[in-house]
Design a protein around this motif. Sequence first.
Motif, short mmCIF file in Angstrom:
data_model
loop_
_atom_site.label_atom_id
_atom_site.label_comp_id
_atom_site.label_asym_id
_atom_site.label_seq_id
_atom_site.Cartn_x
_atom_site.Cartn_y
_atom_site.Cartn_z
N GLY A 293 0.80 -1.13 0.04
CA GLY A 293 -0.16 0.00 -0.01
C GLY A 293 0.82 1.17 0.04
O GLY A 293 0.26 2.38 -0.91
N PHE A 294 2.07 1.29 0.69
CA PHE A 294 2.79 2.47 0.72
C PHE A 294 3.47 2.68 -0.64
O PHE A 294 3.60 3.66 -0.94
N LEU A 295 3.80 1.71 -1.52
CA LEU A 295 4.46 1.69 -2.66
C LEU A 295 3.30 2.37 -3.72
O LEU A 295 3.76 2.77 -4.71
N ALA A 296 2.07 2.07 -3.54
CA ALA A 296 1.27 2.41 -4.41
C ALA A 296 0.77 3.80 -4.14
O ALA A 296 0.17 4.52 -5.06
N LEU A 297 1.21 4.41 -3.27
CA LEU A 297 1.01 6.01 -3.00
C LEU A 297 1.77 7.07 -3.97
O LEU A 297 2.93 6.28 -4.42
N ASP A 298 1.45 8.07 -4.31
CA ASP A 298 2.43 8.76 -4.86
C ASP A 298 3.32 9.66 -3.99
O ASP A 298 3.34 9.33 -2.61
N TYR A 341 -5.60 13.74 4.20
CA TYR A 341 -6.87 13.88 3.96
C TYR A 341 -7.34 12.55 3.31
O TYR A 341 -8.42 12.08 4.10
N LYS A 342 -6.89 12.04 2.31
CA LYS A 342 -7.38 10.79 1.79
C LYS A 342 -6.62 9.58 2.28
O LYS A 342 -7.00 8.28 1.95
N GLY A 343 -5.75 9.48 2.82
CA GLY A 343 -4.78 8.42 3.22
C GLY A 343 -5.29 7.74 4.34
O GLY A 343 -5.80 8.35 5.37
N ARG A 344 -4.99 6.55 4.47
CA ARG A 344 -5.63 5.60 5.70
C ARG A 344 -4.34 4.79 5.97
O ARG A 344 -3.71 4.07 5.28
N ILE A 345 -4.14 4.59 7.62
CA ILE A 345 -3.29 3.61 8.29
C ILE A 345 -4.04 2.65 9.02
O ILE A 345 -4.54 3.47 9.85
N VAL A 357 2.04 -2.13 11.86
CA VAL A 357 1.24 -1.35 10.75
C VAL A 357 0.88 -2.54 9.65
O VAL A 357 1.58 -3.11 9.31
N VAL A 358 -0.58 -2.74 9.58
CA VAL A 358 -0.78 -3.83 9.09
C VAL A 358 -1.36 -3.41 7.65
O VAL A 358 -1.03 -4.25 6.77
N ALA A 359 -1.75 -2.38 7.44
CA ALA A 359 -2.22 -1.93 5.92
C ALA A 359 -2.09 -0.40 5.78
O ALA A 359 -2.38 0.42 6.59
N ILE A 360 -1.97 0.05 4.39
CA ILE A 360 -1.85 1.45 4.24
C ILE A 360 -2.63 1.43 2.92
O ILE A 360 -2.41 0.86 2.01
N GLY A 361 -3.59 2.63 2.80
CA GLY A 361 -4.23 2.72 1.55
C GLY A 361 -4.89 4.34 1.43
O GLY A 361 -4.43 5.00 2.23
N THR A 362 -5.81 4.51 0.88
CA THR A 362 -6.51 5.70 0.56
C THR A 362 -8.05 5.35 0.75
O THR A 362 -8.60 4.40 1.04
N LYS A 363 -8.87 6.44 0.73
CA LYS A 363 -10.34 6.34 0.64
C LYS A 363 -10.93 5.48 -0.34
O LYS A 363 -11.94 4.88 0.04
N ASN A 364 -10.29 5.50 -1.60
CA ASN A 364 -10.84 4.84 -2.56
C ASN A 364 -10.73 3.25 -2.41
O ASN A 364 -11.51 2.53 -2.70
N SER A 365 -9.50 2.88 -1.83
CA SER A 365 -9.27 1.50 -1.44
C SER A 365 -9.82 0.96 -0.28
O SER A 365 -9.11 -0.10 0.23
N GLN A 366 -10.70 1.70 0.39
CA GLN A 366 -10.96 1.45 2.09
C GLN A 366 -11.74 -0.04 2.18
O GLN A 366 -11.33 -0.69 2.93
N ALA A 367 -12.68 -0.12 1.10
CA ALA A 367 -13.61 -1.23 1.35
C ALA A 367 -12.24 -2.55 0.99
O ALA A 367 -12.52 -3.63 1.94
N THR A 368 -11.39 -2.44 0.43
CA THR A 368 -10.38 -3.37 0.04
C THR A 368 -9.70 -3.73 1.34
O THR A 368 -9.28 -4.92 1.71
N GLU A 369 -9.23 -2.64 2.02
CA GLU A 369 -8.36 -2.91 3.07
C GLU A 369 -9.14 -3.39 4.22
O GLU A 369 -8.63 -4.21 5.10
#
Length: 383
Positions: A293-298, A341-345, A357-369
């Motif tokens: 998830g960290f590598l998927a971020l800009d 704002y959109k990031g989630r840890i 730290v189990v998962a890192i994502g964004t608001k758009n991938s929240q359901a997947t996480e």
Amino acid sequence: MKYLPFKQIMLSLLLPVILYVWSVPLCERSVAGYHQANMKQGLLQSEKSLWDGEAAVKEVVRDNLTRYVTGHLSFALFSSRTITVRTGFGELVYPVTDTPSSPLDDRQVVATENYRLLQEGLVVDVEFFTGPTAPLSVMALLVFSALAMGALYRVYRKQVVYISAEQQERDCAIASLRAGERAAEKQLEVLGGRQEALRRSLEKARKELIESTESQTEMVEEIEVLESLVEENETQLTEQKSEIRQLTQKIEAHRPVKEKKAGKRAHREREITARRLTTLYKNLRVHERAVQGFLALDEGMRLKCEEVIHQLNGDPGGVSVKRKVFGGKGLDTFLETEFAYKGRIYFLRLPGGKVEVVAIGTKNSQATELGFLHRISGETKTA
């Protein structure tokens, strides 16, 4: 965005069809309603002659509608049209196949018939049909296709600019690393010459020590100094060679994608990132899903994310927790915090004050996480 987005291509292909299917029936209904209202107003323009029996209602209606259709070019946009005029009781007034003219002595009969029809009222109904070869169909398809092609061209231009900028950035990085490699090679040559000079001095000192017995103690000290200098120079030489190898590896890492296997590079990038996070943050455990998830971020969001990770490593109690995820009998309690704002840890507090730290994502991938956390809940217990 390395290729043309599939969604944009599909939208450009389907957009003309969707707009055509929606707009053509709308045009048919709109134009039919407009002409139907105007025809109703001009249907009977010579009422006095109708009451006097000089002309029949059906003849007047036919003549007025013929002039109306001839005077409006919008009728030519459609393949066909259907115009009907009926009385309030459903009797057909237009179109009719025969409208016999009555002699002058039958005006009373004609007037009576006209009076009956006018008392019942006249209802106009207009319908249009648009075939695939109708002018309206051709114009609509041309306009909508031009809009779709324009949108697709904008996406194409944006992709070209993006690829050009990415290639330029890669070339600059490779040029910088090659310049560093050349500088390191020059320094290596200098160190090699220094090494050779020191060795010659050492050999000379040894010969002088053997030949001279009077200054033996001083020569031994000088030899020890020279040997320490040789060892120091060898250490620097080894470090310089290691630096050159690292620069060479970086140059290989910045070569175009065509020269490397994408899967191997992605795996190596995950390994390097996981090793870096583990080395920098001793109080943290970083799950493999969090590294992905960290590598998927800009780049911007990565910096914000690492600020929160740094805080979790130093002072996890000071991190603002947005909410608790799951929890209960037999389940782990994951904590969710935000960044940029959109990031989630999503992290888990472990015994001994440590954090995973189990998962890192964004608001758009929240359901997947959240689905991933639910699957592993109860399996992350630490002894």
